[in-house]
Design a protein around this motif. Structure first.
Motif, PDB file in Angstrom:
ATOM      1  N   GLY A 197      28.064  24.295  13.468  1.00 39.33           N
ATOM      2  CA  GLY A 197      27.253  23.972  14.639  1.00 39.33           C
ATOM      3  C   GLY A 197      28.017  23.091  15.620  1.00 39.33           C
ATOM      4  N   GLU A 198      28.759  22.153  15.090  1.00 41.20           N
ATOM      5  CA  GLU A 198      29.562  21.282  15.948  1.00 41.20           C
ATOM      6  C   GLU A 198      30.711  22.068  16.601  1.00 41.20           C
ATOM      7  OE1 GLU A 198      28.905  18.142  16.829  1.00 41.20           O
ATOM      8  OE2 GLU A 198      27.061  18.300  15.657  1.00 41.20           O
ATOM      9  N   MET A 199      31.255  23.036  15.863  1.00 39.56           N
ATOM     10  CA  MET A 199      32.321  23.875  16.434  1.00 39.56           C
ATOM     11  C   MET A 199      31.778  24.675  17.619  1.00 39.56           C
ATOM     12  SD  MET A 199      35.106  23.227  14.861  1.00 39.56           S
ATOM     13  CE  MET A 199      34.544  21.578  14.539  1.00 39.56           C
ATOM     14  N   GLU A 200      30.512  25.093  17.499  1.00 41.93           N
ATOM     15  CA  GLU A 200      29.861  25.807  18.612  1.00 41.93           C
ATOM     16  C   GLU A 200      29.825  24.930  19.858  1.00 41.93           C
ATOM     17  OE1 GLU A 200      28.534  28.838  19.109  1.00 41.93           O
ATOM     18  OE2 GLU A 200      29.041  29.603  17.133  1.00 41.93           O
ATOM     19  N   ASP A 206      31.559  25.775  23.286  1.00 42.66           N
ATOM     20  CA  ASP A 206      30.783  25.870  24.526  1.00 42.66           C
ATOM     21  C   ASP A 206      31.425  25.042  25.642  1.00 42.66           C
ATOM     22  OD1 ASP A 206      28.972  27.586  23.370  1.00 42.66           O
ATOM     23  OD2 ASP A 206      27.499  26.015  22.904  1.00 42.66           O
ATOM     24  N   ASP A 207      31.880  23.845  25.292  1.00 44.50           N
ATOM     25  CA  ASP A 207      32.568  23.020  26.288  1.00 44.50           C
ATOM     26  C   ASP A 207      33.845  23.720  26.763  1.00 44.50           C
ATOM     27  OD1 ASP A 207      30.613  21.105  25.990  1.00 44.50           O
ATOM     28  OD2 ASP A 207      31.817  19.807  24.668  1.00 44.50           O
ATOM     29  N   PHE A 208      34.571  24.300  25.819  1.00 46.28           N
ATOM     30  CA  PHE A 208      35.819  24.986  26.169  1.00 46.28           C
ATOM     31  C   PHE A 208      35.528  26.216  27.040  1.00 46.28           C
ATOM     32  CE2 PHE A 208      39.343  27.953  25.092  1.00 46.28           C
ATOM     33  CZ  PHE A 208      40.381  27.212  25.629  1.00 46.28           C
ATOM     34  N   LYS A 209      34.488  26.961  26.685  1.00 49.20           N
ATOM     35  CA  LYS A 209      34.115  28.132  27.489  1.00 49.20           C
ATOM     36  C   LYS A 209      33.757  27.716  28.912  1.00 49.20           C
ATOM     37  CE  LYS A 209      32.285  30.606  23.513  1.00 49.20           C
ATOM     38  NZ  LYS A 209      31.062  30.986  22.786  1.00 49.20           N
ATOM     39  N   GLY A 210      33.031  26.605  29.049  1.00 43.79           N
ATOM     40  CA  GLY A 210      32.686  26.102  30.376  1.00 43.79           C
ATOM     41  C   GLY A 210      33.920  25.701  31.175  1.00 43.79           C
ATOM     42  N   ASP A 211      34.858  25.059  30.488  1.00 41.04           N
ATOM     43  CA  ASP A 211      36.098  24.671  31.165  1.00 41.04           C
ATOM     44  C   ASP A 211      36.912  25.893  31.563  1.00 41.04           C
ATOM     45  OD1 ASP A 211      35.435  22.007  30.842  1.00 41.04           O
ATOM     46  OD2 ASP A 211      36.669  21.749  29.042  1.00 41.04           O
ATOM     47  N   CYS A 268      38.379  17.948  19.986  1.00 42.96           N
ATOM     48  CA  CYS A 268      36.955  18.032  19.648  1.00 42.96           C
ATOM     49  C   CYS A 268      36.775  18.598  18.239  1.00 42.96           C
ATOM     50  CB  CYS A 268      36.233  18.893  20.677  1.00 42.96           C
ATOM     51  SG  CYS A 268      34.467  19.106  20.353  1.00 42.96           S
ATOM     52  N   THR A 269      37.494  19.683  17.933  1.00 46.08           N
ATOM     53  CA  THR A 269      37.348  20.271  16.587  1.00 46.08           C
ATOM     54  C   THR A 269      37.795  19.297  15.507  1.00 46.08           C
ATOM     55  OG1 THR A 269      39.529  21.331  16.678  1.00 46.08           O
ATOM     56  CG2 THR A 269      37.630  22.630  17.434  1.00 46.08           C
ATOM     57  N   GLU A 270      38.874  18.578  15.779  1.00 46.92           N
ATOM     58  CA  GLU A 270      39.363  17.615  14.793  1.00 46.92           C
ATOM     59  C   GLU A 270      38.373  16.475  14.606  1.00 46.92           C
ATOM     60  OE1 GLU A 270      43.271  14.847  13.846  1.00 46.92           O
ATOM     61  OE2 GLU A 270      43.219  16.051  15.671  1.00 46.92           O
ATOM     62  N   THR A 271      37.889  15.922  15.700  1.00 45.57           N
ATOM     63  CA  THR A 271      36.944  14.805  15.631  1.00 45.57           C
ATOM     64  C   THR A 271      35.663  15.205  14.919  1.00 45.57           C
ATOM     65  OG1 THR A 271      37.839  13.941  17.704  1.00 45.57           O
ATOM     66  CG2 THR A 271      35.700  13.101  17.006  1.00 45.57           C
ATOM     67  N   LYS A 272      35.134  16.362  15.279  1.00 45.81           N
ATOM     68  CA  LYS A 272      33.870  16.811  14.657  1.00 45.81           C
ATOM     69  C   LYS A 272      34.050  17.067  13.164  1.00 45.81           C
ATOM     70  CE  LYS A 272      31.574  16.990  18.561  1.00 45.81           C
ATOM     71  NZ  LYS A 272      30.415  16.234  18.882  1.00 45.81           N
ATOM     72  N   TYR A 326      37.154  29.550  13.334  1.00 39.60           N
ATOM     73  CA  TYR A 326      36.513  29.412  14.637  1.00 39.60           C
ATOM     74  C   TYR A 326      37.549  29.356  15.754  1.00 39.60           C
ATOM     75  CZ  TYR A 326      32.539  28.739  17.544  1.00 39.60           C
ATOM     76  OH  TYR A 326      31.565  28.942  18.470  1.00 39.60           O
ATOM     77  N   ILE A 327      38.652  28.672  15.505  1.00 40.43           N
ATOM     78  CA  ILE A 327      39.721  28.600  16.510  1.00 40.43           C
ATOM     79  C   ILE A 327      40.320  29.986  16.732  1.00 40.43           C
ATOM     80  CG2 ILE A 327      42.038  27.693  16.957  1.00 40.43           C
ATOM     81  CD1 ILE A 327      41.105  25.077  15.615  1.00 40.43           C
ATOM     82  N   ILE A 328      40.483  30.742  15.678  1.00 37.24           N
ATOM     83  CA  ILE A 328      40.995  32.118  15.816  1.00 37.24           C
ATOM     84  C   ILE A 328      40.013  32.955  16.633  1.00 37.24           C
ATOM     85  CG2 ILE A 328      41.459  34.245  14.523  1.00 37.24           C
ATOM     86  CD1 ILE A 328      42.714  32.414  12.358  1.00 37.24           C
ATOM     87  N   HIS A 329      38.725  32.771  16.394  1.00 35.88           N
ATOM     88  CA  HIS A 329      37.704  33.486  17.176  1.00 35.88           C
ATOM     89  C   HIS A 329      37.839  33.163  18.668  1.00 35.88           C
ATOM     90  CE1 HIS A 329      33.817  35.059  18.423  1.00 35.88           C
ATOM     91  NE2 HIS A 329      33.530  33.867  18.921  1.00 35.88           N
ATOM     92  N   VAL A 330      38.014  31.889  18.988  1.00 35.45           N
ATOM     93  CA  VAL A 330      38.173  31.481  20.386  1.00 35.45           C
ATOM     94  C   VAL A 330      39.455  32.074  20.968  1.00 35.45           C
ATOM     95  CG1 VAL A 330      38.606  29.474  21.875  1.00 35.45           C
ATOM     96  CG2 VAL A 330      36.765  29.404  20.187  1.00 35.45           C
ATOM     97  N   HIS A 331      40.523  32.077  20.176  1.00 31.57           N
ATOM     98  CA  HIS A 331      41.788  32.657  20.643  1.00 31.57           C
ATOM     99  C   HIS A 331      41.621  34.151  20.930  1.00 31.57           C
ATOM    100  CE1 HIS A 331      45.153  29.650  19.737  1.00 31.57           C
ATOM    101  NE2 HIS A 331      44.029  28.988  19.811  1.00 31.57           N
TER     102      HIS A 331
END
Length: 174
Positions: free
Chosen positions: A61-64, A68-73, A98-102, A118-123
């Motif tokens: 959930g935190e990765m989402e 979302d922030d990254f998608k907005g940027d 963000c991913t590391e902190t969360k 999740y990072i691979i999904h974003v990539h």
């Protein structure tokens, strides 16, 4: 100066050098012993959080939220520039942090399989079309190329000369 007086001067110099060497070792030891602030403190490193505290569902959930922030940027950046890291390096750095902190806040190791997935999904979503069809190789400048070629050649010739000279000299000495 006589030979005896030279020996006394040499002994004093050797003693001075050995004292300086020992003082140098002591100073180095004292200076480097205080480099770690956590040496004498019992601080739990959050990056090494125990895996049994990891809440994987909350982590996703935190990765989402990070995504979302990254998608907005990334929406603010022209999609033609998505393959040029200089255009979105700051946004990607924020996403990674963000991913590391969360993950650490959720008591999970970072990186872990959930975060990596999740990072691979974003990539795949943003950077799937960024592979180059062919690598563009550029020759270095002529001066650099000359040095890169000349130095190994000269070193090889020098080593051959040294080996031949040494082998001839050992024949003379034998």
């Amino acid at each position: 100066m006589s030979a005896k007086s030279w020996q006394i001067v040499m002994d004093e110099n050797a003693l001075l050098v050995s004292k300086l060497f020992i003082v140098g070792i002591l100073i180095t030891t004292v200076m480097t012993s205080g480099l770690s602030a956590t040496e004498n403190m019992k601080i739990e490193d959050p990056a090494r959080a125990p895996a049994d505290r990891c809440n994987e569902s909350a982590l996703l959930g935190e990765m989402e939220k990070c995504a979302d922030d990254f998608k907005g940027d990334m929406a603010l950046i022209d999609p033609r520039n998505w393959c040029n890291l200089t255009h979105f390096i700051r946004e990607y750095n924020y996403f990674s942090a963000c991913t590391e902190t969360k993950a650490v806040l959720m008591g999970c190791y970072w990186p872990n399989p959930q975060v990596e997935g999740y990072i691979i999904h974003v990539h795949r979503r943003f950077f799937s079309n960024c592979t180059a069809d062919h690598a563009v190789l550029v020759d270095p400048p002529d001066d650099t190329l000359t040095v890169l070629i000349a130095v190994p050649v000269l070193l090889t010739l020098l080593m051959i000369t040294l080996v031949v000279w040494r082998s001839k000299r050992s024949d003379i000495l034998a």
